[in-house]
Design a protein around this motif. Structure first.
Motif, PDB file in Angstrom:
ATOM      1  N   MET A   1      -5.213  22.945   4.792  1.00 49.68           N
ATOM      2  CA  MET A   1      -5.598  22.072   3.678  1.00 49.68           C
ATOM      3  C   MET A   1      -5.258  20.625   4.025  1.00 49.68           C
ATOM      4  SD  MET A   1      -4.458  22.311  -0.322  1.00 49.68           S
ATOM      5  CE  MET A   1      -5.090  21.164  -1.527  1.00 49.68           C
ATOM      6  N   SER A   2      -6.184  19.702   3.834  1.00 51.24           N
ATOM      7  CA  SER A   2      -5.975  18.304   4.194  1.00 51.24           C
ATOM      8  C   SER A   2      -4.950  17.659   3.274  1.00 51.24           C
ATOM      9  CB  SER A   2      -7.289  17.541   4.130  1.00 51.24           C
ATOM     10  OG  SER A   2      -7.846  17.621   2.829  1.00 51.24           O
ATOM     11  N   ALA A   3      -4.223  16.652   3.853  1.00 47.91           N
ATOM     12  CA  ALA A   3      -3.194  15.960   3.082  1.00 47.91           C
ATOM     13  C   ALA A   3      -3.834  15.124   1.983  1.00 47.91           C
ATOM     14  CB  ALA A   3      -2.366  15.071   4.010  1.00 47.91           C
ATOM     15  N   SER A   4      -3.060  14.867   0.931  1.00 48.88           N
ATOM     16  CA  SER A   4      -3.561  14.095  -0.203  1.00 48.88           C
ATOM     17  C   SER A   4      -3.884  12.670   0.210  1.00 48.88           C
ATOM     18  CB  SER A   4      -2.515  14.087  -1.318  1.00 48.88           C
ATOM     19  OG  SER A   4      -2.818  13.108  -2.278  1.00 48.88           O
ATOM     20  N   PRO A   5      -5.022  12.134  -0.235  1.00 48.79           N
ATOM     21  CA  PRO A   5      -5.340  10.735   0.083  1.00 48.79           C
ATOM     22  C   PRO A   5      -4.442   9.747  -0.645  1.00 48.79           C
ATOM     23  CG  PRO A   5      -6.953  11.630  -1.443  1.00 48.79           C
ATOM     24  CD  PRO A   5      -6.086  12.785  -1.012  1.00 48.79           C
ATOM     25  N   TYR A   6      -3.593  10.245  -1.545  1.00 44.65           N
ATOM     26  CA  TYR A   6      -2.622   9.374  -2.200  1.00 44.65           C
ATOM     27  C   TYR A   6      -1.393   9.145  -1.317  1.00 44.65           C
ATOM     28  CZ  TYR A   6      -5.463  10.409  -6.310  1.00 44.65           C
ATOM     29  OH  TYR A   6      -6.507  10.552  -7.188  1.00 44.65           O
ATOM     30  N   THR A   7      -1.294   9.843  -0.178  1.00 48.18           N
ATOM     31  CA  THR A   7      -0.262   9.590   0.825  1.00 48.18           C
ATOM     32  C   THR A   7      -0.894   8.857   1.997  1.00 48.18           C
ATOM     33  OG1 THR A   7      -0.647  11.636   2.079  1.00 48.18           O
ATOM     34  CG2 THR A   7       0.857  11.763   0.192  1.00 48.18           C
ATOM     35  N   PHE A   8      -0.064   8.118   2.756  1.00 47.99           N
ATOM     36  CA  PHE A   8      -0.613   7.411   3.916  1.00 47.99           C
ATOM     37  C   PHE A   8      -1.071   8.408   4.973  1.00 47.99           C
ATOM     38  CE2 PHE A   8      -0.442   5.073   7.916  1.00 47.99           C
ATOM     39  CZ  PHE A   8      -1.200   3.956   7.574  1.00 47.99           C
ATOM     40  N   GLU A   9      -0.394   9.530   5.051  1.00 46.27           N
ATOM     41  CA  GLU A   9      -0.803  10.571   5.994  1.00 46.27           C
ATOM     42  C   GLU A   9      -2.230  11.021   5.719  1.00 46.27           C
ATOM     43  OE1 GLU A   9       0.737  14.973   7.535  1.00 46.27           O
ATOM     44  OE2 GLU A   9       1.463  14.136   5.642  1.00 46.27           O
ATOM     45  N   GLY A  10      -2.518  11.314   4.454  1.00 45.67           N
ATOM     46  CA  GLY A  10      -3.864  11.751   4.102  1.00 45.67           C
ATOM     47  C   GLY A  10      -4.870  10.619   4.141  1.00 45.67           C
ATOM     48  N   ALA A  95      -4.144   2.799   1.619  1.00 46.29           N
ATOM     49  CA  ALA A  95      -4.063   1.925   2.792  1.00 46.29           C
ATOM     50  C   ALA A  95      -3.803   0.480   2.367  1.00 46.29           C
ATOM     51  CB  ALA A  95      -5.349   2.021   3.604  1.00 46.29           C
ATOM     52  N   LEU A  96      -4.381   0.075   1.245  1.00 46.20           N
ATOM     53  CA  LEU A  96      -4.180  -1.286   0.749  1.00 46.20           C
ATOM     54  C   LEU A  96      -2.716  -1.536   0.407  1.00 46.20           C
ATOM     55  CD1 LEU A  96      -5.448  -3.973  -0.224  1.00 46.20           C
ATOM     56  CD2 LEU A  96      -5.734  -2.893  -2.472  1.00 46.20           C
ATOM     57  N   VAL A  97      -2.053  -0.542  -0.185  1.00 46.41           N
ATOM     58  CA  VAL A  97      -0.629  -0.686  -0.524  1.00 46.41           C
ATOM     59  C   VAL A  97       0.200  -0.849   0.752  1.00 46.41           C
ATOM     60  CG1 VAL A  97       1.357   0.430  -1.607  1.00 46.41           C
ATOM     61  CG2 VAL A  97      -0.902   0.628  -2.656  1.00 46.41           C
ATOM     62  N   ALA A  98      -0.057   0.027   1.734  1.00 48.31           N
ATOM     63  CA  ALA A  98       0.703  -0.047   2.990  1.00 48.31           C
ATOM     64  C   ALA A  98       0.449  -1.366   3.707  1.00 48.31           C
ATOM     65  CB  ALA A  98       0.338   1.134   3.883  1.00 48.31           C
ATOM     66  N   ALA A  99      -0.807  -1.805   3.756  1.00 49.13           N
ATOM     67  CA  ALA A  99      -1.158  -3.051   4.432  1.00 49.13           C
ATOM     68  C   ALA A  99      -0.474  -4.242   3.773  1.00 49.13           C
ATOM     69  CB  ALA A  99      -2.675  -3.234   4.432  1.00 49.13           C
ATOM     70  N   SER A 100      -0.353  -4.213   2.456  1.00 48.19           N
ATOM     71  CA  SER A 100       0.308  -5.305   1.743  1.00 48.19           C
ATOM     72  C   SER A 100       1.768  -5.422   2.154  1.00 48.19           C
ATOM     73  CB  SER A 100       0.198  -5.090   0.228  1.00 48.19           C
ATOM     74  OG  SER A 100      -1.149  -5.061  -0.188  1.00 48.19           O
ATOM     75  N   PHE A 101       2.430  -4.272   2.320  1.00 54.56           N
ATOM     76  CA  PHE A 101       3.840  -4.292   2.710  1.00 54.56           C
ATOM     77  C   PHE A 101       4.023  -4.873   4.104  1.00 54.56           C
ATOM     78  CE2 PHE A 101       7.389  -2.270   4.924  1.00 54.56           C
ATOM     79  CZ  PHE A 101       8.449  -2.667   4.124  1.00 54.56           C
ATOM     80  N   PHE A 102       3.269  -4.376   5.070  1.00 52.19           N
ATOM     81  CA  PHE A 102       3.493  -4.805   6.454  1.00 52.19           C
ATOM     82  C   PHE A 102       3.046  -6.244   6.685  1.00 52.19           C
ATOM     83  CE2 PHE A 102       3.846  -0.233   7.046  1.00 52.19           C
ATOM     84  CZ  PHE A 102       4.995  -0.178   7.831  1.00 52.19           C
ATOM     85  N   ALA A 103       2.047  -6.703   5.940  1.00 56.19           N
ATOM     86  CA  ALA A 103       1.649  -8.110   6.052  1.00 56.19           C
ATOM     87  C   ALA A 103       2.777  -9.027   5.602  1.00 56.19           C
ATOM     88  CB  ALA A 103       0.387  -8.363   5.228  1.00 56.19           C
ATOM     89  N   VAL A 104       3.415  -8.674   4.472  1.00 52.42           N
ATOM     90  CA  VAL A 104       4.529  -9.487   3.967  1.00 52.42           C
ATOM     91  C   VAL A 104       5.740  -9.363   4.883  1.00 52.42           C
ATOM     92  CG1 VAL A 104       6.209  -9.695   2.087  1.00 52.42           C
ATOM     93  CG2 VAL A 104       3.773  -9.472   1.575  1.00 52.42           C
ATOM     94  N   LEU A 105       6.004  -8.153   5.389  1.00 53.22           N
ATOM     95  CA  LEU A 105       7.134  -7.956   6.275  1.00 53.22           C
ATOM     96  C   LEU A 105       6.999  -8.829   7.528  1.00 53.22           C
ATOM     97  CD1 LEU A 105       9.716  -6.150   6.384  1.00 53.22           C
ATOM     98  CD2 LEU A 105       8.405  -4.603   7.852  1.00 53.22           C
ATOM     99  N   ARG A 106       5.795  -8.884   8.094  1.00 52.27           N
ATOM    100  CA  ARG A 106       5.580  -9.701   9.287  1.00 52.27           C
ATOM    101  C   ARG A 106       5.754 -11.177   8.963  1.00 52.27           C
ATOM    102  NH1 ARG A 106      -0.211 -10.355  12.139  1.00 52.27           N
ATOM    103  NH2 ARG A 106      -0.487 -11.593  10.254  1.00 52.27           N
TER     104      ARG A 106
END
Length: 826
Positions: A1-10, A95-106
């Motif tokens: 079963m594929s991972a949930s798209p609500y996780t970054f893995e999925g 993906a938008l949530v994750a991208a927002s974090f790493f953009a600010v972190l950088r």
């Protein structure tokens, strides 16, 4: 079963595929593959340290790759439909949530680490302690496996940020900074700083970036735009027309022959009369506005069901926020992938417009060409015990005359979400005799199966509010309660009513109606179907100015009985018009007493037929076919709600559109029978009043009894006399066959005497009544009255005893009371 798209893995798998080079590159940049290898992978050498170092290295590709994920989602959504589109929508947001974090972190840390210019030898000694690998693994695990929800109708953008996005980003920042503090380079550069202040600053800036990027993306992706509507408060009254405009942006394909046939059936409703007056069309010039013109969106309250929810409790609902933009709320719900995972439950009282809501919603969604919409009326299903699929198939066969099947619709709607509007769960429960239902769980399972086969199905299910506690609403489901009309809606409704009747008013056949006049009748003017009833009467005659008096209800009942008397009736025989009216009112009274004496809010047709046989009434003809007579009589009245779902299974059920009709009829027949008692022959009165305390019928019963007792002195005298002789009654009298409560005779005598005392107090005005009035001649009141109270305490069920004490206003030492104060007028 594929991972949930609500996780970054999925999300990364949904956007890049499960084995693409791009996915492997992202995994390498984040160090996901190292963590996936387990403790051995992170303990051998220091490649995981270098991967983590890459999280904030300005020269790495990570932020660019994450931006590519979001852009890939944007591109895919331009063409995707069905389940694929819903999965891409959730994945792009994650993906938008994750991208927002790493953009600010950088932005925050990148320059610092570039200044360090670490050599490979220096990198090998980065770890201060032995917990570095664990801390790093925790950060990556949170990033990959924790879910971050998409906004939906139950949680708008702002609330979703506070409940989903910000906590996710805060946990990620905390774990990231905990890991960084284990690096020698970090402590060499910063020393031991306030970690909390550092990660909170990054979290706040990441949230700001997310919001800005979300709104930019929403300009291109209509679902994301619709999900921002939840927290707006646009008041609109116009028959869900805005819903059609809002969801039109979701349309992805032209209609097929199969869906066009259903769309045509649905949209045709807008041109039909809002209220079917065909039954009385030859008796009145009154006309109803069309559905498209006359239906008004009600205000509503909503909640997401959890363990503490009490959706059948009016007091609980009053604590929920009042909303006015039903179109925007529905559009946001249908735009969310969650709509295809669990049903939206819509609650309302009888006459609140639930069925018309489903018809108008079906029409608007069909007109938008964004959805394939099927309305299922559970009162009309062939077999109430059939599966959800079989019910849908049967409805399609009946409504489309066999020209459209569910399979054909599924094949023709691959680029559309199908929407099921299922009306009348309460009627299905009545039909199957269920004391609780798993029907909503069955709907969820049906949605899951259809999604697994590639065709998402959203579902909306309506029910009466009163059965919501036994309908077993699954946790997480969105529940909406339709509210009564406010003053503004009543005013708009009246304007459109007058507009539809302008010609008849101009010809002098009927009168225009006035909103302020109708609003004096309180709840009657605020429930759509009851408002219609009032409008019909007010269009033809003057109505009394006192909206709480029994005279209004008498007028309403008499008017509709008068209409029925204008029809030929083979069973009426040689009855005079007066006796025919008495018969009709008597039968309606038996509906009221049938509900009261069975402690139910509805009455099954079979029970009504039994009651008609057992209590034919003074002027009624013999009932040759009780069930048929009951159906023919009761179902045609506007103020009776008829549950049809169980008709094929052995009969319908009836319910008053408003409980005040029951209260009035109970009071009317009680006062009438007290006036008709002759020579202590109270068998019929005993049959009616010895099963359940009338206090359970509602406080208005007392007010109605006062208004109806034209000779209060006579009613008082008869009530007192019957109490005095009741303890000598040890049989059930001539109407023993009427036994809805199945209570033993001693309990029935207790209930009967208590009811007589209550009625005596109701007609007393404001004058206290001495308890000696109820004692037999020659009895010692200090002995006889405590004996009667003792009977009540011993024989009455606890609920009835509590109701009696509430009415009497004496909860302790009732045995020693010498005067009883009448209950306050409602």
């Amino acid at each position: 079963m594929s991972a949930s798209p609500y996780t970054f893995e999925g999300a990364r798998a949904a956007l890049l595929g499960t084995s693409s080079a791009a996915l492997k590159a992202v995994d390498a940049l984040l160090g996901i593959s190292l963590v996936a290898a387990g403790p051995i992978g992170v303990a051998t050498g220091h490649p995981w340290v270098l991967a983590a170092w890459g999280w904030i290295d300005q020269k790495n590709e990570l932020v660019a790759r994450l931006d590519d994920l979001v852009n890939g989602g944007r591109t895919g959504l331009a063409k995707a439909t069905g389940v694929r589109r819903q999965r891409l929508l959730s994945a792009t947001h994650t993906a938008l949530v994750a991208a927002s974090f790493f953009a600010v972190l950088r932005e925050e840390l990148g320059p610092v680490f570039e200044e360090l210019a670490l050599t490979e030898q220096e990198q090998r000694r980065l770890v201060v302690g032995t917990d570095g690998a664990t801390l790093y693994a925790e950060a990556v695990s949170h990033l990959v496996t924790d879910e971050v929800g998409l906004p939906w109708a139950g949680r708008g953008l702002d609330r979703n940020i506070e409940e989903q996005v910000r906590p996710y980003l805060a946990r990620l920042a905390q774990r990231t900074f905990a890991f960084f503090e284990g690096l020698a380079a970090w402590t060499d550069r910063f020393g031991f700083v306030d970690r909390r202040r550092s990660w909170q600053g990054v979290t706040a800036r990441a949230v700001d970036r997310y919001r800005a990027e979300y709104l930019k993306l929403a300009a291109e992706i209509p679902e994301l735009a619709l999900l921002t509507l939840v927290e707006e408060h646009q008041a609109t009254h116009d028959s869900l027309a805005r819903l059609e405009k809002l969801v039109a942006s979701l349309a992805r394909a032209d209609a097929t022959v199969a869906s066009s046939a259903i769309d045509g059936l649905n949209t045709a409703v807008l041109d039909t009369p809002m209220t079917d007056l065909s039954e009385i069309g030859d008796l009145t010039a009154v006309r109803s506005p069309t559905v498209g013109r006359g239906y008004l969106e009600p205000a509503f309250r909503w909640a997401v069901v959890d363990r503490g929810s009490q959706p059948a409790d009016e007091a609980w609902w009053r604590g929920r926020p009042l909303e006015t933009d039903l179109s925007g709320f529905l559009a946001a719900h249908l735009a969310s992938p969650l709509s295809a995972e669990q049903p939206l439950v819509v609650l309302g009282h009888p006459g609140s417009g639930k069925s018309l809501f489903t018809k108008v919603t079906a029409a608007r969604l069909s007109a938008s060409e964004a959805f394939t919409t099927i309305r299922v009326s559970l009162r009309d299903v062939r077999d109430p015990s059939a599966s959800v699929y079989e019910q849908i198939a049967g409805v399609l066969a009946d409504t489309a005359h066999g020209k459209v099947t569910w399979q054909a619709l599924a094949e023709a709607s691959q680029d559309r979400t199908r929407v099921l509007l299922i009306d009348g769960l309460d009627e299905l429960m009545q039909a199957t005799g269920a004391t609780e239902s798993r029907y909503l769980a069955d709907v969820m399972e049906f949605q899951r199966a259809e999604a697994a086969m590639g065709g998402p199905v959203a579902a909306v299910v309506t029910s009466r509010t009163v059965v919501a506690d036994v309908a077993t609403i699954p946790a997480g489901c969105l529940v909406v309660k339709l509210e009564d009309f406010d003053t503004a809606r009543v005013t708009t409704w009246v304007e459109r009513w007058n507009e539809a009747n302008r010609a008849a008013v101009g010809r002098g056949e009927i009168f225009p109606i006035n909103a302020l006049t109708l609003l004096r009748y309180g709840d009657l003017a605020r429930q759509p179907l009851l408002l219609t009833l009032l409008a019909i009467i007010a269009s033809e005659r003057d109505i009394p100015p006192d909206g709480t008096s029994a005279s209004l209800y008498k007028l309403l009942l008499d008017d509709f009985v008068r209409r029925e008397l204008a029809r030929p009736d083979a069973e009426a025989g040689q009855l005079s018009p007066h006796d025919r009216r008495t018969t009709e009112i008597w039968k309606l009274g038996l509906v009221a007493f049938g509900m009261l004496n069975r402690s139910q809010t509805n009455l099954h047709e079979k029970d009504l037929a039994d009651d008609l046989r057992a209590l034919p009434g003074r002027s009624a003809p013999a009932v040759s076919n009780g069930a048929q007579a009951a159906t023919r009589l009761v179902g045609r009245f506007f103020f009776i709600h008829t549950a049809e779902a169980d008709a094929r299974a052995g009969g319908r059920s009836y319910e008053f559109l408003h409980t005040t009709f029951r209260d009035y009829l109970v009071a009317h027949h009680t006062v009438e029978q007290l006036g008709a008692v002759r020579a202590a022959d109270d068998d019929l009165l005993f049959a009616l009043l010895s099963h359940r305390l009338i206090a359970a019928a509602g406080a208005l019963t007392f007010s109605f009894a006062r208004d109806l007792a034209s000779d209060a002195g006579a009613v008082a005298a008869v009530s007192e006399s019957l109490v005095r002789g009741a303890l000598s009654r040890w049989d059930k009298g001539r109407f023993a066959d009427y036994d809805p409560s199945k209570r033993p005779n001693v309990q029935r005598v207790a209930v009967y005497t208590a009811n007589l005392v209550i009625i005596r107090l109701a007609v007393a005005g404001e004058t206290p009544v001495p308890v000696a009035r109820f004692c037999p001649s020659g009895s010692d009141v200090t002995e006889w009255w405590p004996m009667l109270v003792g009977l009540w305490r011993a024989a009455l069920p606890s609920s009835d005893l509590s109701a009696l004490l509430d009415v009497l206003g004496i909860h302790e030492d009732l045995e020693r009371a010498r005067r009883l104060r009448p209950p306050a007028r409602s």
